[in-house]
Design a protein around this motif. Structure first.
Motif, mmCIF file in Angstrom:
data_model
loop_
_atom_site.group_PDB
_atom_site.id
_atom_site.type_symbol
_atom_site.label_atom_id
_atom_site.label_comp_id
_atom_site.label_asym_id
_atom_site.label_seq_id
_atom_site.Cartn_x
_atom_site.Cartn_y
_atom_site.Cartn_z
ATOM 1 N N PHE A 161 0.847 -1.192 0.000
ATOM 2 C CA PHE A 161 0.000 0.000 0.000
ATOM 3 C C PHE A 161 0.884 1.243 0.000
ATOM 4 O O PHE A 161 1.537 1.543 1.008
ATOM 5 C CB PHE A 161 -0.910 0.005 1.227
ATOM 6 C CG PHE A 161 -1.789 -1.212 1.324
ATOM 7 C CD1 PHE A 161 -2.718 -1.493 0.324
ATOM 8 C CD2 PHE A 161 -1.702 -2.069 2.401
ATOM 9 C CE1 PHE A 161 -3.536 -2.613 0.411
ATOM 10 C CE2 PHE A 161 -2.511 -3.191 2.499
ATOM 11 C CZ PHE A 161 -3.429 -3.460 1.492
ATOM 12 N N HIS A 186 0.201 4.349 0.209
ATOM 13 C CA HIS A 186 -0.221 5.444 1.097
ATOM 14 C C HIS A 186 0.045 5.129 2.573
ATOM 15 O O HIS A 186 -0.160 6.005 3.431
ATOM 16 C CB HIS A 186 -1.707 5.730 0.894
ATOM 17 C CG HIS A 186 -2.601 4.568 1.245
ATOM 18 N ND1 HIS A 186 -2.670 3.425 0.464
ATOM 19 C CD2 HIS A 186 -3.453 4.371 2.291
ATOM 20 C CE1 HIS A 186 -3.525 2.573 1.015
ATOM 21 N NE2 HIS A 186 -4.015 3.127 2.129
ATOM 22 N N LEU A 187 0.503 3.906 2.853
ATOM 23 C CA LEU A 187 0.805 3.518 4.234
ATOM 24 C C LEU A 187 2.313 3.390 4.414
ATOM 25 O O LEU A 187 3.038 3.044 3.477
ATOM 26 C CB LEU A 187 0.145 2.185 4.584
ATOM 27 C CG LEU A 187 -1.385 2.120 4.511
ATOM 28 C CD1 LEU A 187 -1.862 0.723 4.885
ATOM 29 C CD2 LEU A 187 -2.023 3.171 5.432
ATOM 30 N N ASN A 188 2.784 3.642 5.644
ATOM 31 C CA ASN A 188 4.217 3.464 5.905
ATOM 32 C C ASN A 188 4.533 1.983 6.117
ATOM 33 O O ASN A 188 3.646 1.116 6.046
ATOM 34 C CB ASN A 188 4.668 4.327 7.090
ATOM 35 C CG ASN A 188 3.950 3.970 8.389
ATOM 36 O OD1 ASN A 188 3.453 2.851 8.564
ATOM 37 N ND2 ASN A 188 3.893 4.925 9.314
ATOM 38 N N GLU A 245 2.541 0.198 8.995
ATOM 39 C CA GLU A 245 1.135 -0.071 8.712
ATOM 40 C C GLU A 245 0.958 -1.118 7.623
ATOM 41 O O GLU A 245 -0.008 -1.878 7.637
ATOM 42 C CB GLU A 245 0.417 1.229 8.335
ATOM 43 C CG GLU A 245 0.270 2.204 9.500
ATOM 44 C CD GLU A 245 -0.524 1.593 10.660
ATOM 45 O OE1 GLU A 245 -1.394 0.728 10.412
ATOM 46 O OE2 GLU A 245 -0.257 1.975 11.814
ATOM 47 N N ASN A 246 1.874 -1.159 6.655
ATOM 48 C CA ASN A 246 1.812 -2.216 5.656
ATOM 49 C C ASN A 246 1.965 -3.580 6.304
ATOM 50 O O ASN A 246 1.208 -4.509 6.011
ATOM 51 C CB ASN A 246 2.908 -2.019 4.600
ATOM 52 C CG ASN A 246 2.436 -1.293 3.366
ATOM 53 O OD1 ASN A 246 1.852 -1.878 2.461
ATOM 54 N ND2 ASN A 246 2.665 0.021 3.352
ATOM 55 N N TYR A 261 -1.041 -4.686 8.560
ATOM 56 C CA TYR A 261 -2.367 -4.761 7.942
ATOM 57 C C TYR A 261 -3.105 -6.070 8.254
ATOM 58 O O TYR A 261 -4.262 -6.063 8.664
ATOM 59 C CB TYR A 261 -2.247 -4.578 6.426
ATOM 60 C CG TYR A 261 -3.564 -4.651 5.719
ATOM 61 C CD1 TYR A 261 -4.440 -3.573 5.708
ATOM 62 C CD2 TYR A 261 -3.959 -5.826 5.053
ATOM 63 C CE1 TYR A 261 -5.663 -3.643 5.058
ATOM 64 C CE2 TYR A 261 -5.183 -5.908 4.407
ATOM 65 C CZ TYR A 261 -6.024 -4.812 4.409
ATOM 66 O OH TYR A 261 -7.242 -4.890 3.778
ATOM 67 N N ARG A 320 -4.362 -6.195 11.784
ATOM 68 C CA ARG A 320 -5.509 -5.307 12.028
ATOM 69 C C ARG A 320 -6.782 -5.927 11.478
ATOM 70 O O ARG A 320 -7.851 -5.835 12.110
ATOM 71 C CB ARG A 320 -5.265 -3.941 11.395
ATOM 72 C CG ARG A 320 -4.109 -3.162 12.033
ATOM 73 C CD ARG A 320 -4.212 -1.682 11.751
ATOM 74 N NE ARG A 320 -3.020 -0.965 12.185
ATOM 75 C CZ ARG A 320 -2.740 -0.641 13.430
ATOM 76 N NH1 ARG A 320 -3.570 -1.000 14.415
ATOM 77 N NH2 ARG A 320 -1.648 0.037 13.727
ATOM 78 N N GLU A 328 10.367 1.677 10.306
ATOM 79 C CA GLU A 328 8.928 1.545 10.458
ATOM 80 C C GLU A 328 8.139 2.712 9.869
ATOM 81 O O GLU A 328 7.031 2.536 9.348
ATOM 82 C CB GLU A 328 8.548 1.404 11.943
ATOM 83 C CG GLU A 328 8.970 0.096 12.581
ATOM 84 C CD GLU A 328 10.413 0.112 13.075
ATOM 85 O OE1 GLU A 328 10.824 -0.854 13.744
ATOM 86 O OE2 GLU A 328 11.129 1.115 12.798
ATOM 87 N N ARG A 329 8.683 3.931 9.951
ATOM 88 C CA ARG A 329 7.940 5.130 9.527
ATOM 89 C C ARG A 329 8.211 5.529 8.085
ATOM 90 O O ARG A 329 7.649 6.505 7.596
ATOM 91 C CB ARG A 329 8.260 6.305 10.463
ATOM 92 C CG ARG A 329 7.922 6.039 11.931
ATOM 93 C CD ARG A 329 6.468 5.621 12.097
ATOM 94 N NE ARG A 329 6.214 5.016 13.416
ATOM 95 C CZ ARG A 329 5.107 4.357 13.708
ATOM 96 N NH1 ARG A 329 4.163 4.217 12.800
ATOM 97 N NH2 ARG A 329 4.946 3.835 14.906
ATOM 98 N N ARG A 360 7.951 5.659 4.102
ATOM 99 C CA ARG A 360 6.941 5.398 3.082
ATOM 100 C C ARG A 360 7.485 4.369 2.085
ATOM 101 O O ARG A 360 8.702 4.273 1.876
ATOM 102 C CB ARG A 360 6.581 6.685 2.346
ATOM 103 C CG ARG A 360 5.870 7.706 3.219
ATOM 104 C CD ARG A 360 4.426 7.301 3.413
ATOM 105 N NE ARG A 360 3.705 8.255 4.265
ATOM 106 C CZ ARG A 360 2.406 8.180 4.527
ATOM 107 N NH1 ARG A 360 1.695 7.193 4.001
ATOM 108 N NH2 ARG A 360 1.824 9.065 5.314
ATOM 109 N N ARG A 397 5.203 -8.623 5.907
ATOM 110 C CA ARG A 397 3.743 -8.567 5.977
ATOM 111 C C ARG A 397 3.134 -9.965 5.870
ATOM 112 O O ARG A 397 2.137 -10.274 6.529
ATOM 113 C CB ARG A 397 3.197 -7.677 4.857
ATOM 114 C CG ARG A 397 1.687 -7.465 4.951
ATOM 115 C CD ARG A 397 1.170 -6.549 3.879
ATOM 116 N NE ARG A 397 1.356 -7.106 2.540
ATOM 117 C CZ ARG A 397 0.969 -6.483 1.428
ATOM 118 N NH1 ARG A 397 0.426 -5.271 1.501
ATOM 119 N NH2 ARG A 397 1.148 -7.044 0.258
#
Length: 356
Positions: free
Chosen positions: A90, A92-94, A97-98, A101, A104, A130-131, A133, A149
């Motif tokens: 993704f 748009h996610l860092n 968050e990728n 996912y 979550r 982690e942060r 992009r 992931r």
């Protein structure tokens, strides 16, 4: 009682309109194996992987995961990790968050998400990023994010669909080492799809070579390389000299009034056959005179590869053999010069000619 394999396909078939993409495939993937599906484009390997994942349905046969039939089980309930060639990250996610996912989606606790993402990024060597992009990462780093992931949910099986296909050669070699290390560390079963026989041979415990929707041969890489069961496997795996001949009695007649004896115990029809001789088993120069088979030819080409070189020798108008020699000795073989060439029969393989 013997535990069932992680994955088992029994008579699996898949058709797309008039194309039989997967043709009565049987496979058993042992627990903890690094298992490769190998073959040229269009052979059915990716379709087979997608059937395992539940992204395609089988028209016939059974798909079993750890002994349980899962033909009607949707992909999200099969608990399989997957890495695609296109990665499907993704943008748009860092990085965090990728990787998070899947957790979550499963509604894991924040504490578990933080710990599992930290552990997974540590496994793939991306701690501290982690942060970032996705667009700020190199191709190799993006590949590692995709692996993290897929592993973060701790699936028993990880499916990898040509994940290294978009990388340059040097990066591909580095990622091969990374994948082997990851496999040893996590103990997860890896099923790896590739058209690159070097990748499959370097990383796998077992390989299934596919052609035209069928499994041509399955087994450890060494067995497939040294003991191919069909001319397709002999030609597709590594390099080989393929000579066409006709079996008559206990020998195979080759072009130019040459012949080879048929090894004892090999049952071949009195019909056209293909003879496979790998270049590393062919000797050129004076040493060739002591080989079981000794011919005289003319040096037609020499291809320098660094530590090794290929020397092509024309034996007659219809027969040419290629030998693998030490790179430093390649200069000894002058184009157009006569040369001795020979080989022993033990590593030679013979196959009946198949049509269609």
């Amino acid at each position: 009682m013997t535990e069932p394999p992680d994955i088992e396909l029994v008579g699996v078939t898949k058709r797309f309109k008039d194309t039989l993409a997967v043709d009565n495939v049987d496979l058993r993937v042992p627990r903890g194996a690094f298992y490769s599906l190998l073959g040229p484009s269009g052979c059915g390997k990716t379709t087979t992987l997608r059937i395992i994942a539940g992204l395609e349905s089988a028209d016939g046969g059974e798909v079993r995961l750890r002994g349980r039939r899962v033909n009607e089980v949707p992909p999200y309930k099969r608990n399989l990790g997957m890495v695609f060639q296109g990665l499907a990250l993704f943008p748009h996610l860092n990085v965090f968050e990728n990787v998070a996912y899947g957790l979550r989606v499963r509604r894991a606790s924040q504490r578990r998400i933080r710990q599992r993402v930290k552990d997974s990024l540590g496994l793939v060597g991306l701690s501290g990023l982690e942060r970032r992009r996705i667009g700020q990462l190199s191709g190799g780093q993006q590949q590692r994010v995709a692996l993290a992931r897929a592993l973060v949910t701790e699936p028993p099986v990880l499916l990898l669909d040509e994940p290294l296909g978009a990388l340059d050669l040097k990066l591909r070699l580095q990622m091969q080492i990374e994948l082997k290390r990851l496999h040893r560390q996590v103990g997860t079963t890896f099923v790896f799809v590739t058209h690159d026989q070097g990748e499959a041979m370097a990383m796998s415990d077992r390989v299934a070579v596919m052609s035209c929707g069928r499994v041509e041969q399955e087994g450890p890489p060494e067995a497939i390389y040294y003991h191919p069961e069909t001319s397709f496997v002999a030609d597709f795996i590594g390099e080989t000299n393929l000579l066409e001949g006709v079996k008559k009695e206990a020998s195979v007649d080759l072009p130019g009034d040459l012949s080879l004896r048929v090894p004892e115990g090999l049952d071949l029809p009195q019909a056209p056959v293909v003879v496979s001789i790998r270049p590393e088993h062919v000797t050129v120069g004076d040493a060739a005179r002591s080989r079981e088979v000794h011919w005289i030819g003319t040096v037609e080409e020499s291809i320098f590869r660094g530590t090794t070189a290929l020397v092509a020798v024309r034996v007659n108008e219809q027969l040419r053999l290629t030998a693998l020699v030490d790179g430093k000795s390649a200069a000894r073989f002058s184009l157009g010069a006569p040369v001795d060439i020979g080989f022993d029969m033990d590593p030679v393989r013979m196959f009946p000619v198949t049509r269609g």
